[in-house]
Design a protein around this motif. Structure first.
Motif, PDB file in Angstrom:
ATOM      1  N   MET A  18       0.823  -1.213   0.000  1.00 55.98           N
ATOM      2  CA  MET A  18       0.000   0.000   0.000  1.00 55.98           C
ATOM      3  C   MET A  18       0.855   1.261   0.000  1.00 55.98           C
ATOM      4  SD  MET A  18      -3.200  -1.007   2.503  1.00 55.98           S
ATOM      5  CE  MET A  18      -4.042   0.551   2.206  1.00 55.98           C
ATOM      6  N   LEU A  19       2.168   1.058  -0.059  1.00 55.90           N
ATOM      7  CA  LEU A  19       3.126   2.174  -0.079  1.00 55.90           C
ATOM      8  C   LEU A  19       2.923   3.105   1.117  1.00 55.90           C
ATOM      9  CD1 LEU A  19       3.023   2.908  -3.905  1.00 55.90           C
ATOM     10  CD2 LEU A  19       4.561   1.376  -2.652  1.00 55.90           C
ATOM     11  N   ILE A  20       2.769   2.484   2.281  1.00 57.26           N
ATOM     12  CA  ILE A  20       2.569   3.222   3.520  1.00 57.26           C
ATOM     13  C   ILE A  20       3.930   3.624   4.079  1.00 57.26           C
ATOM     14  CG2 ILE A  20       1.658   3.057   5.874  1.00 57.26           C
ATOM     15  CD1 ILE A  20      -0.529   2.967   3.772  1.00 57.26           C
ATOM     16  N   GLU A  21       4.052   4.877   4.473  1.00 58.37           N
ATOM     17  CA  GLU A  21       5.297   5.374   5.049  1.00 58.37           C
ATOM     18  C   GLU A  21       5.040   5.930   6.442  1.00 58.37           C
ATOM     19  OE1 GLU A  21       6.583   8.313   2.254  1.00 58.37           O
ATOM     20  OE2 GLU A  21       7.351   6.814   0.847  1.00 58.37           O
ATOM     21  N   GLU A  22       6.108   6.172   7.161  1.00 56.76           N
ATOM     22  CA  GLU A  22       6.009   6.729   8.506  1.00 56.76           C
ATOM     23  C   GLU A  22       5.151   7.993   8.479  1.00 56.76           C
ATOM     24  OE1 GLU A  22       8.890   8.422  12.049  1.00 56.76           O
ATOM     25  OE2 GLU A  22       9.762   7.198  10.456  1.00 56.76           O
ATOM     26  N   GLY A  23       4.261   8.097   9.460  1.00 59.14           N
ATOM     27  CA  GLY A  23       3.353   9.240   9.559  1.00 59.14           C
ATOM     28  C   GLY A  23       2.018   9.018   8.873  1.00 59.14           C
ATOM     29  N   ALA A  24       1.890   7.943   8.099  1.00 57.62           N
ATOM     30  CA  ALA A  24       0.640   7.654   7.388  1.00 57.62           C
ATOM     31  C   ALA A  24      -0.393   7.050   8.332  1.00 57.62           C
ATOM     32  CB  ALA A  24       0.906   6.699   6.232  1.00 57.62           C
ATOM     33  N   HIS A  25      -1.651   7.080   7.892  1.00 56.56           N
ATOM     34  CA  HIS A  25      -2.761   6.515   8.648  1.00 56.56           C
ATOM     35  C   HIS A  25      -3.443   5.441   7.805  1.00 56.56           C
ATOM     36  CE1 HIS A  25      -2.157  10.400  10.594  1.00 56.56           C
ATOM     37  NE2 HIS A  25      -2.655   9.829  11.670  1.00 56.56           N
ATOM     38  N   VAL A  26      -3.767   4.327   8.441  1.00 59.53           N
ATOM     39  CA  VAL A  26      -4.453   3.217   7.788  1.00 59.53           C
ATOM     40  C   VAL A  26      -5.758   2.982   8.536  1.00 59.53           C
ATOM     41  CG1 VAL A  26      -4.368   0.768   7.192  1.00 59.53           C
ATOM     42  CG2 VAL A  26      -2.280   2.156   7.069  1.00 59.53           C
ATOM     43  N   ARG A  27      -6.846   3.046   7.795  1.00 61.14           N
ATOM     44  CA  ARG A  27      -8.175   2.883   8.396  1.00 61.14           C
ATOM     45  C   ARG A  27      -8.722   1.494   8.098  1.00 61.14           C
ATOM     46  NH1 ARG A  27     -13.720   6.103   6.695  1.00 61.14           N
ATOM     47  NH2 ARG A  27     -15.061   5.001   8.169  1.00 61.14           N
ATOM     48  N   PHE A  28      -9.267   0.848   9.114  1.00 62.81           N
ATOM     49  CA  PHE A  28     -10.030  -0.387   8.959  1.00 62.81           C
ATOM     50  C   PHE A  28     -11.498  -0.006   9.102  1.00 62.81           C
ATOM     51  CE2 PHE A  28      -5.964  -1.836  10.842  1.00 62.81           C
ATOM     52  CZ  PHE A  28      -5.552  -2.685   9.821  1.00 62.81           C
ATOM     53  N   PHE A  29     -12.330  -0.454   8.150  1.00 55.43           N
ATOM     54  CA  PHE A  29     -13.735  -0.044   8.165  1.00 55.43           C
ATOM     55  C   PHE A  29     -14.649  -1.168   7.702  1.00 55.43           C
ATOM     56  CE2 PHE A  29     -11.973   0.971   4.063  1.00 55.43           C
ATOM     57  CZ  PHE A  29     -12.959   0.591   3.153  1.00 55.43           C
ATOM     58  N   ALA A  30     -15.921  -1.052   8.063  1.00 55.86           N
ATOM     59  CA  ALA A  30     -16.933  -2.019   7.654  1.00 55.86           C
ATOM     60  C   ALA A  30     -17.401  -1.680   6.246  1.00 55.86           C
ATOM     61  CB  ALA A  30     -18.122  -1.969   8.614  1.00 55.86           C
ATOM     62  N   ALA A  62      -3.834   2.328  16.995  1.00 53.15           N
ATOM     63  CA  ALA A  62      -2.576   1.664  17.327  1.00 53.15           C
ATOM     64  C   ALA A  62      -1.500   2.274  16.454  1.00 53.15           C
ATOM     65  CB  ALA A  62      -2.667   0.165  17.085  1.00 53.15           C
ATOM     66  N   GLU A  63      -0.309   2.403  17.002  1.00 52.26           N
ATOM     67  CA  GLU A  63       0.820   2.944  16.251  1.00 52.26           C
ATOM     68  C   GLU A  63       1.932   1.912  16.247  1.00 52.26           C
ATOM     69  OE1 GLU A  63       4.665   4.503  15.660  1.00 52.26           O
ATOM     70  OE2 GLU A  63       3.967   4.153  17.708  1.00 52.26           O
ATOM     71  N   LYS A  64       2.487   1.680  15.070  1.00 54.07           N
ATOM     72  CA  LYS A  64       3.590   0.727  14.947  1.00 54.07           C
ATOM     73  C   LYS A  64       4.564   1.281  13.915  1.00 54.07           C
ATOM     74  CE  LYS A  64       4.395  -4.216  14.601  1.00 54.07           C
ATOM     75  NZ  LYS A  64       4.533  -4.698  15.952  1.00 54.07           N
ATOM     76  N   ASP A  65       5.799   1.485  14.348  1.00 56.16           N
ATOM     77  CA  ASP A  65       6.863   1.963  13.470  1.00 56.16           C
ATOM     78  C   ASP A  65       6.475   3.277  12.775  1.00 56.16           C
ATOM     79  OD1 ASP A  65       9.437   1.744  12.475  1.00 56.16           O
ATOM     80  OD2 ASP A  65       8.838   0.529  10.750  1.00 56.16           O
ATOM     81  N   GLY A  66       5.768   4.138  13.507  1.00 56.22           N
ATOM     82  CA  GLY A  66       5.394   5.447  12.967  1.00 56.22           C
ATOM     83  C   GLY A  66       4.175   5.439  12.062  1.00 56.22           C
ATOM     84  N   ILE A  67       3.522   4.295  11.918  1.00 57.59           N
ATOM     85  CA  ILE A  67       2.304   4.191  11.107  1.00 57.59           C
ATOM     86  C   ILE A  67       1.123   4.028  12.053  1.00 57.59           C
ATOM     87  CG2 ILE A  67       1.094   2.800   9.380  1.00 57.59           C
ATOM     88  CD1 ILE A  67       3.929   2.132   8.266  1.00 57.59           C
ATOM     89  N   HIS A  68       0.071   4.771  11.777  1.00 63.19           N
ATOM     90  CA  HIS A  68      -1.093   4.812  12.658  1.00 63.19           C
ATOM     91  C   HIS A  68      -2.248   4.020  12.044  1.00 63.19           C
ATOM     92  CE1 HIS A  68       0.895   7.998  14.951  1.00 63.19           C
ATOM     93  NE2 HIS A  68       1.353   8.367  13.769  1.00 63.19           N
ATOM     94  N   PHE A  69      -2.714   3.025  12.766  1.00 64.53           N
ATOM     95  CA  PHE A  69      -3.853   2.210  12.351  1.00 64.53           C
ATOM     96  C   PHE A  69      -5.042   2.622  13.210  1.00 64.53           C
ATOM     97  CE2 PHE A  69      -0.021  -0.140  11.432  1.00 64.53           C
ATOM     98  CZ  PHE A  69      -0.262  -0.664  10.168  1.00 64.53           C
ATOM     99  N   PHE A  70      -6.235   2.701  12.608  1.00 65.76           N
ATOM    100  CA  PHE A  70      -7.386   3.157  13.385  1.00 65.76           C
ATOM    101  C   PHE A  70      -8.707   2.624  12.850  1.00 65.76           C
ATOM    102  CE2 PHE A  70      -7.165   6.205   9.976  1.00 65.76           C
ATOM    103  CZ  PHE A  70      -8.468   6.628   9.763  1.00 65.76           C
ATOM    104  N   VAL A  71      -9.716   2.702  13.713  1.00 69.02           N
ATOM    105  CA  VAL A  71     -11.110   2.404  13.392  1.00 69.02           C
ATOM    106  C   VAL A  71     -11.913   3.609  13.842  1.00 69.02           C
ATOM    107  CG1 VAL A  71     -13.095   0.949  13.968  1.00 69.02           C
ATOM    108  CG2 VAL A  71     -10.835  -0.089  13.653  1.00 69.02           C
ATOM    109  N   GLU A  72     -12.764   4.108  12.961  1.00 62.69           N
ATOM    110  CA  GLU A  72     -13.623   5.241  13.299  1.00 62.69           C
ATOM    111  C   GLU A  72     -14.774   4.805  14.218  1.00 62.69           C
ATOM    112  OE1 GLU A  72     -13.540   8.465  12.689  1.00 62.69           O
ATOM    113  OE2 GLU A  72     -11.845   8.533  11.303  1.00 62.69           O
ATOM    114  N   GLU A  73     -15.256   5.736  14.987  1.00 63.62           N
ATOM    115  CA  GLU A  73     -16.399   5.510  15.872  1.00 63.62           C
ATOM    116  C   GLU A  73     -17.579   4.923  15.096  1.00 63.62           C
ATOM    117  OE1 GLU A  73     -18.274   5.222  19.381  1.00 63.62           O
ATOM    118  OE2 GLU A  73     -16.318   6.197  19.273  1.00 63.62           O
ATOM    119  N   SER A  74     -17.820   5.411  13.884  1.00 62.10           N
ATOM    120  CA  SER A  74     -18.958   4.962  13.079  1.00 62.10           C
ATOM    121  C   SER A  74     -18.831   3.509  12.609  1.00 62.10           C
ATOM    122  CB  SER A  74     -19.137   5.879  11.870  1.00 62.10           C
ATOM    123  OG  SER A  74     -17.967   5.863  11.059  1.00 62.10           O
TER     124      SER A  74
END
Length: 97
Positions: free
Chosen positions: A17-29, A57-69
């Motif tokens: 996904m060419l994710i680099e440090e400081g990027a955000h990755v969203r998991f969604f329904a 969650a943050e790992k190696d400068g990459i931020h993974f998240f799930v929105e409230e919705s």
């Protein structure tokens, strides 16, 4: 809810996904498919900025998240993200919190 990402899965996100440090990755329904926690829905993944994150969650400068919705989708489970070498992609496991 917790998000746990293994080192191998992190490398997959970086490379595919060419994710680099400081990027955000969203998991969604997303509608369609099925999962162990919601029939008729599956888990989507995108590069996105958080609006109202319910879990992070943050790992190696990459931020993974799930929105409230999207929290309803996980139905009280933690998300464990690992790498499946046979599929050459991420594998998602839902474990009751």
């Amino acid at each position: 809810m917790n998000i746990i990402v293994t080192d191998d899965a992190l490398e997959w996100f970086k490379n595919e996904m060419l994710i680099e440090e400081g990027a955000h990755v969203r998991f969604f329904a997303k509608y369609g498919g099925s999962s162990a926690v919601q029939e008729g829905f599956s888990l989507g993944v995108s590069k996105d900025e958080p609006g109202e994150p319910a879990a992070e969650a943050e790992k190696d400068g990459i931020h993974f998240f799930v929105e409230e919705s999207d929290l309803w989708y996980f139905d009280g489970h933690d998300l464990h993200v690992s790498y499946n070498a046979k599929l050459d992609g991420p594998e998602y496991e839902y474990k009751k919190s």
